[in-house]
Design an enzyme around this catalytic site. Structure first.
Site, PDB file in Angstrom:
ATOM      1  N   HIS A 174       0.875  -1.173   0.000  1.00  0.00           N
ATOM      2  CA  HIS A 174       0.000   0.000   0.000  1.00  0.00           C
ATOM      3  C   HIS A 174       0.909   1.219   0.000  1.00  0.00           C
ATOM      4  CE1 HIS A 174      -3.708   2.249   0.726  1.00  0.00           C
ATOM      5  NE2 HIS A 174      -2.877   3.106   1.289  1.00  0.00           N
ATOM      6  N   CYS A 175       0.768   2.064  -1.016  1.00  0.00           N
ATOM      7  CA  CYS A 175       1.682   3.205  -1.151  1.00  0.00           C
ATOM      8  C   CYS A 175       1.006   4.496  -0.689  1.00  0.00           C
ATOM      9  CB  CYS A 175       2.129   3.341  -2.610  1.00  0.00           C
ATOM     10  SG  CYS A 175       3.295   4.687  -2.840  1.00  0.00           S
ATOM     11  N   PRO A 176       1.468   5.093   0.416  1.00  0.00           N
ATOM     12  CA  PRO A 176       0.854   6.351   0.877  1.00  0.00           C
ATOM     13  C   PRO A 176       1.119   7.506  -0.076  1.00  0.00           C
ATOM     14  CG  PRO A 176       2.731   5.779   2.247  1.00  0.00           C
ATOM     15  CD  PRO A 176       2.538   4.644   1.297  1.00  0.00           C
ATOM     16  N   ASN A 179      -1.640   7.131  -2.328  1.00  0.00           N
ATOM     17  CA  ASN A 179      -2.916   6.950  -1.627  1.00  0.00           C
ATOM     18  C   ASN A 179      -3.694   5.812  -2.294  1.00  0.00           C
ATOM     19  OD1 ASN A 179      -4.834   7.500   0.331  1.00  0.00           O
ATOM     20  ND2 ASN A 179      -5.977   8.891  -1.013  1.00  0.00           N
ATOM     21  N   ASN A 180      -2.997   4.765  -2.654  1.00  0.00           N
ATOM     22  CA  ASN A 180      -3.606   3.637  -3.362  1.00  0.00           C
ATOM     23  C   ASN A 180      -2.745   2.392  -3.143  1.00  0.00           C
ATOM     24  OD1 ASN A 180      -5.320   2.260  -5.023  1.00  0.00           O
ATOM     25  ND2 ASN A 180      -4.608   3.180  -6.947  1.00  0.00           N
TER      26      ASN A 180
END
Ligand SMILES: [Zn+2]
Ligand SMILES: [Zn+2]
Length: 390
Positions: A174-176, A179-180
């Site tokens: 999950h890549c902040p 945001n996805n």
């Protein structure tokens, strides 16, 4: 008679003092064994290992990520957009006039190359942010396990994202910053964004390096920049140049600029331009190092056809099988070149090319549906004492 009794008493006292350390040690040993038994009675677990202990210790960190990542996401995306816009604006205002002053041909090259890079960065970032990574549908052709959180069947390579609170096909992480989640449908966009952004930071840092030296050190003839700056003193002495404080000391303020930059081209004077040029270079070099490491790490994983999650799973499996004298082989690893072709979606027969679909914006979807996966087959090779990919 009295003397004899006294001697016997002394003998007894001597004997007790003499045995004191060993009796003490025996007592400590008994206590330790007792506490150990108590601890094991309460906490013993046959499956306990260093890994599970580390996982338990990191649990508070995971909790924070799960609960705050979704709030941090929009802030971090805004940061990416804001900082990228600032770097591009500073490039237009401060660096491009400097290039234009040098040569028209160089300006044309930088305009074309710079805009191509910008286009690829923006395109891949938007696609990575807004493309759904893919989630398992109700009807699955192949099921390997049940998700404990969703209580629903999981296809191969699917994992649950605790931030998005749903299962993701071929989940990587999950890549902040996006945001996805990075998964089956947007993995390529994520990686291409990393590559183009990294190239962009290298490009801006190298173009702005001379100006940075002028503004930061007060001279463009700096031989040893950064932390090794004091070596410039020795260099100046060695090359018999006149050492001036402006030439070696970091300079701040407008006074320096008005005195030492008069000889330089365009009107690059003023406190904010001075700050902008330094900010641009420091930001780009910082991002370049961090993003470079991330990109190389992801490139290595793609070369082996592994996701960030599968790296850990495969590592454990490799260790487990090694103890049994067996060799672990990643079933999705088709060899270096084929892995890259599959990842980029340009394998043979797909009518896609590297030039058109990777060097220019392309919305092509990856091969397959993310639910069933082709697996590699191996043959035992006695000569090489291992397995060979068929
Ligand atoms: Zn799930
Ligand atoms: Zn997620």
């Amino acid at each position: 008679m009295f003397v004899l009794r006294s001697l016997l008493m002394m003998g007894r006292i001597t004997w007790r003092v003499h045995h004191c350390p060993s009796r003490m040690w025996a007592w400590v040993k008994r206590r330790r064994e007792w506490w150990s038994l108590m601890y094991r009675t309460l906490c013993y677990n046959d499956h306990n290992s260093c890994n599970s202990a580390t996982d338990t210790m990191m649990e508070p960190m995971f909790w924070c990520v799960d609960h705050f990542a979704k709030y941090m996401g929009p802030i971090m995306v805004t940061m990416v957009v804001f900082l990228t816009t600032m770097v591009v604006a500073i490039f237009y205002v401060c660096l491009l006039p400097h290039i234009y002053y040098e040569s028209m041909a160089a300006t044309l090259f930088h305009l074309v190359f710079g805009h191509w890079l910008l286009l690829m960065i923006v395109f891949n970032y938007i696609m990575a942010c807004f493309t759904s990574p893919g989630h398992p549908p109700d009807n699955l052709p192949e099921v390997v396990s049940i998700c404990k959180k969703c209580i629903s069947p999981k296809p191969p390579r699917t994992h649950h994202c605790s931030v998005c609170r749903q299962c993701v096909l071929k989940m990587d992480h999950h890549c902040p910053w996006l945001n996805n989640c990075v998964g089956f449908y947007n993995h390529r966009y994520f990686f291409m964004f990393c590559v183009y952004m990294w190239t962009g930071t290298i490009y801006v840092s190298s173009v702005g390096y001379t100006l940075f030296k002028q503004h930061f050190y007060g001279s463009k003839d700096i031989v040893f920049p950064g932390l090794v700056n004091p070596l410039n003193l020795a260099w100046d002495v060695w090359s018999s140049k006149k050492v001036t404080p402006e030439a070696v000391a970091p300079v701040t303020g407008v006074n320096m600029l008005t005195s030492s930059l008069d000889e330089f081209e365009p009107e690059l004077k003023g406190q904010w331009i001075h700050n902008a040029i330094i900010f641009e270079f420091l930001l780009c070099t910082g991002v370049c190092v961090a993003l470079g490491l991330l990109t190389i790490w992801h490139a290595l994983m793609i070369s082996k056809a592994e996701t960030s999650i599968e790296v850990h799973i495969n590592k454990k499996e490799r260790k487990r099988l090694k103890k049994k004298g067996m060799i672990f082989k990643n079933p999705y690893d088709f060899g270096f070149i084929q892995n890259w072709k599959i990842f980029l979606g340009i394998e043979k027969g797909s009518s896609r090319s590297f030039w058109r679909h990777i060097l220019f914006p392309s919305c092509h979807t990856p091969t397959g549906n993310g639910l069933t996966w082709r697996t590699a087959t191996y043959q035992l090779n006695k000569e090489e004492n291992g397995l060979r990919l068929l």
